[in-house]
Scaffold this motif. Sequence first.
Motif, PDB file in Angstrom:
ATOM      1  N   ASP A   1     -16.704  34.007  -1.977  1.00 28.06           N
ATOM      2  CA  ASP A   1     -17.597  35.039  -2.514  1.00 28.06           C
ATOM      3  C   ASP A   1     -17.173  36.430  -2.052  1.00 28.06           C
ATOM      4  O   ASP A   1     -17.159  37.384  -2.839  1.00 28.06           O
ATOM      5  CB  ASP A   1     -19.047  34.780  -2.104  1.00 28.06           C
ATOM      6  N   LEU A   2     -16.819  36.550  -0.777  1.00 31.13           N
ATOM      7  CA  LEU A   2     -16.389  37.844  -0.248  1.00 31.13           C
ATOM      8  C   LEU A   2     -15.080  38.298  -0.889  1.00 31.13           C
ATOM      9  O   LEU A   2     -14.894  39.483  -1.160  1.00 31.13           O
ATOM     10  CB  LEU A   2     -16.246  37.788   1.275  1.00 31.13           C
ATOM     11  N   THR A   3     -14.176  37.352  -1.149  1.00 34.18           N
ATOM     12  CA  THR A   3     -12.916  37.694  -1.800  1.00 34.18           C
ATOM     13  C   THR A   3     -13.168  38.244  -3.197  1.00 34.18           C
ATOM     14  O   THR A   3     -12.571  39.249  -3.593  1.00 34.18           O
ATOM     15  CB  THR A   3     -12.002  36.451  -1.874  1.00 34.18           C
ATOM     16  N   LYS A   4     -14.073  37.614  -3.926  1.00 35.06           N
ATOM     17  CA  LYS A   4     -14.427  38.104  -5.266  1.00 35.06           C
ATOM     18  C   LYS A   4     -15.048  39.497  -5.183  1.00 35.06           C
ATOM     19  O   LYS A   4     -14.742  40.375  -5.995  1.00 35.06           O
ATOM     20  CB  LYS A   4     -15.400  37.143  -5.950  1.00 35.06           C
ATOM     21  N   ASP A   5     -15.930  39.697  -4.198  1.00 33.75           N
ATOM     22  CA  ASP A   5     -16.563  41.003  -4.022  1.00 33.75           C
ATOM     23  C   ASP A   5     -15.532  42.085  -3.728  1.00 33.75           C
ATOM     24  O   ASP A   5     -15.597  43.191  -4.277  1.00 33.75           O
ATOM     25  CB  ASP A   5     -17.595  40.963  -2.892  1.00 33.75           C
ATOM     26  N   VAL A   6     -14.574  41.772  -2.848  1.00 34.96           N
ATOM     27  CA  VAL A   6     -13.536  42.748  -2.504  1.00 34.96           C
ATOM     28  C   VAL A   6     -12.677  43.064  -3.727  1.00 34.96           C
ATOM     29  O   VAL A   6     -12.318  44.229  -3.960  1.00 34.96           O
ATOM     30  CB  VAL A   6     -12.668  42.239  -1.323  1.00 34.96           C
ATOM     31  N   ASP A   7     -12.356  42.055  -4.522  1.00 35.71           N
ATOM     32  CA  ASP A   7     -11.579  42.291  -5.749  1.00 35.71           C
ATOM     33  C   ASP A   7     -12.332  43.211  -6.710  1.00 35.71           C
ATOM     34  O   ASP A   7     -11.759  44.143  -7.269  1.00 35.71           O
ATOM     35  CB  ASP A   7     -11.251  40.968  -6.452  1.00 35.71           C
ATOM     36  N   ASN A   8     -13.620  42.942  -6.893  1.00 34.55           N
ATOM     37  CA  ASN A   8     -14.433  43.782  -7.778  1.00 34.55           C
ATOM     38  C   ASN A   8     -14.557  45.204  -7.247  1.00 34.55           C
ATOM     39  O   ASN A   8     -14.489  46.175  -8.012  1.00 34.55           O
ATOM     40  CB  ASN A   8     -15.820  43.174  -7.987  1.00 34.55           C
ATOM     41  N   LEU A   9     -14.726  45.326  -5.937  1.00 40.19           N
ATOM     42  CA  LEU A   9     -14.797  46.657  -5.339  1.00 40.19           C
ATOM     43  C   LEU A   9     -13.463  47.397  -5.460  1.00 40.19           C
ATOM     44  O   LEU A   9     -13.435  48.615  -5.646  1.00 40.19           O
ATOM     45  CB  LEU A   9     -15.225  46.568  -3.868  1.00 40.19           C
ATOM     46  N   GLY A  10     -12.373  46.656  -5.382  1.00 34.09           N
ATOM     47  CA  GLY A  10     -11.055  47.259  -5.565  1.00 34.09           C
ATOM     48  C   GLY A  10     -10.893  47.821  -6.968  1.00 34.09           C
ATOM     49  O   GLY A  10     -10.345  48.920  -7.153  1.00 34.09           O
ATOM     50  N   LYS A  11     -11.389  47.085  -7.954  1.00 29.51           N
ATOM     51  CA  LYS A  11     -11.343  47.570  -9.339  1.00 29.51           C
ATOM     52  C   LYS A  11     -12.206  48.820  -9.493  1.00 29.51           C
ATOM     53  O   LYS A  11     -11.812  49.781 -10.144  1.00 29.51           O
ATOM     54  CB  LYS A  11     -11.812  46.481 -10.304  1.00 29.51           C
ATOM     55  N   ARG A  12     -13.382  48.797  -8.885  1.00 31.35           N
ATOM     56  CA  ARG A  12     -14.279  49.961  -8.950  1.00 31.35           C
ATOM     57  C   ARG A  12     -13.645  51.163  -8.259  1.00 31.35           C
ATOM     58  O   ARG A  12     -13.747  52.285  -8.747  1.00 31.35           O
ATOM     59  CB  ARG A  12     -15.619  49.621  -8.311  1.00 31.35           C
ATOM     60  N   LEU A  13     -12.989  50.915  -7.138  1.00 30.87           N
ATOM     61  CA  LEU A  13     -12.319  52.002  -6.417  1.00 30.87           C
ATOM     62  C   LEU A  13     -11.225  52.626  -7.278  1.00 30.87           C
ATOM     63  O   LEU A  13     -11.106  53.856  -7.347  1.00 30.87           O
ATOM     64  CB  LEU A  13     -11.732  51.478  -5.109  1.00 30.87           C
ATOM     65  N   LEU A  14     -10.454  51.797  -7.940  1.00 29.86           N
ATOM     66  CA  LEU A  14      -9.400  52.304  -8.821  1.00 29.86           C
ATOM     67  C   LEU A  14      -9.990  53.162  -9.940  1.00 29.86           C
ATOM     68  O   LEU A  14      -9.483  54.250 -10.240  1.00 29.86           O
ATOM     69  CB  LEU A  14      -8.597  51.142  -9.416  1.00 29.86           C
ATOM     70  N   TYR A  15     -11.082  52.691 -10.534  1.00 32.55           N
ATOM     71  CA  TYR A  15     -11.760  53.449 -11.596  1.00 32.55           C
ATOM     72  C   TYR A  15     -12.246  54.803 -11.071  1.00 32.55           C
ATOM     73  O   TYR A  15     -12.045  55.838 -11.708  1.00 32.55           O
ATOM     74  CB  TYR A  15     -12.929  52.636 -12.147  1.00 32.55           C
ATOM     75  N   LEU A  16     -12.879  54.787  -9.898  1.00 32.97           N
ATOM     76  CA  LEU A  16     -13.405  56.034  -9.339  1.00 32.97           C
ATOM     77  C   LEU A  16     -12.287  57.003  -8.963  1.00 32.97           C
ATOM     78  O   LEU A  16     -12.414  58.219  -9.165  1.00 32.97           O
ATOM     79  CB  LEU A  16     -14.271  55.729  -8.111  1.00 32.97           C
ATOM     80  N   GLU A  17     -11.199  56.479  -8.416  1.00 33.71           N
ATOM     81  CA  GLU A  17     -10.073  57.350  -8.071  1.00 33.71           C
ATOM     82  C   GLU A  17      -9.466  57.970  -9.326  1.00 33.71           C
ATOM     83  O   GLU A  17      -9.085  59.143  -9.323  1.00 33.71           O
ATOM     84  CB  GLU A  17      -9.020  56.576  -7.286  1.00 33.71           C
ATOM     85  N   THR A  18      -9.381  57.205 -10.396  1.00 33.58           N
ATOM     86  CA  THR A  18      -8.861  57.726 -11.664  1.00 33.58           C
ATOM     87  C   THR A  18      -9.799  58.798 -12.216  1.00 33.58           C
ATOM     88  O   THR A  18      -9.344  59.853 -12.675  1.00 33.58           O
ATOM     89  CB  THR A  18      -8.703  56.588 -12.689  1.00 33.58           C
ATOM     90  N   THR A  19     -11.096  58.543 -12.153  1.00 33.56           N
ATOM     91  CA  THR A  19     -12.082  59.526 -12.610  1.00 33.56           C
ATOM     92  C   THR A  19     -11.962  60.823 -11.821  1.00 33.56           C
ATOM     93  O   THR A  19     -11.968  61.917 -12.387  1.00 33.56           O
ATOM     94  CB  THR A  19     -13.511  58.960 -12.472  1.00 33.56           C
ATOM     95  N   HIS A  20     -11.835  60.699 -10.513  1.00 31.49           N
ATOM     96  CA  HIS A  20     -11.713  61.881  -9.655  1.00 31.49           C
ATOM     97  C   HIS A  20     -10.439  62.653  -9.979  1.00 31.49           C
ATOM     98  O   HIS A  20     -10.457  63.882 -10.112  1.00 31.49           O
ATOM     99  CB  HIS A  20     -11.728  61.455  -8.182  1.00 31.49           C
ATOM    100  N   LYS A  21      -9.347  61.946 -10.126  1.00 29.03           N
ATOM    101  CA  LYS A  21      -8.061  62.581 -10.439  1.00 29.03           C
ATOM    102  C   LYS A  21      -8.128  63.300 -11.785  1.00 29.03           C
ATOM    103  O   LYS A  21      -7.677  64.448 -11.916  1.00 29.03           O
ATOM    104  CB  LYS A  21      -6.957  61.524 -10.457  1.00 29.03           C
TER     105      LYS A  21
END
Length: 120
Positions: A85-105
């Motif tokens: 479950d934690l691995t899935k959560d980290v993967d999803n958070l990684g995707k969200r982080l990528l989206y947010l970094e792209t938005t910021h850039k």
Amino acid sequence: MSIPNEALQKLVQEIQSQAVQAQQQINVVRSQISSKQRDMRMLQLTSEEISTLPNDTKIYEGVGKMFVFSPMIDVSKRLKTETSDLTKDVDNLGKRLLYLETTHKNSREHIDQIFQSGRS
């Protein structure tokens, strides 16, 4: 065709607001990822310790202020499930982080383009 200064200023403020909001969310997501990775490491260490014990060892888990006997198989299954479950959560958070970094850039690039077009 030129954009009026008031409209341009409002546009820059909106984009700046998006950039600030994205940066704040990036910080939150990074801390969540760090926390979940720490929890995964704790589960991994616990699982490794349990695997070194003989199968007939009694294992007790803390529940509130007391300890309850749990069969080793049940504990191992729970640790694997929580790790998964934690691995899935980290993967999803990684995707969200990528989206947010792209938005910021993108927000920063838009602001730079507006200022560069204003100088020309």
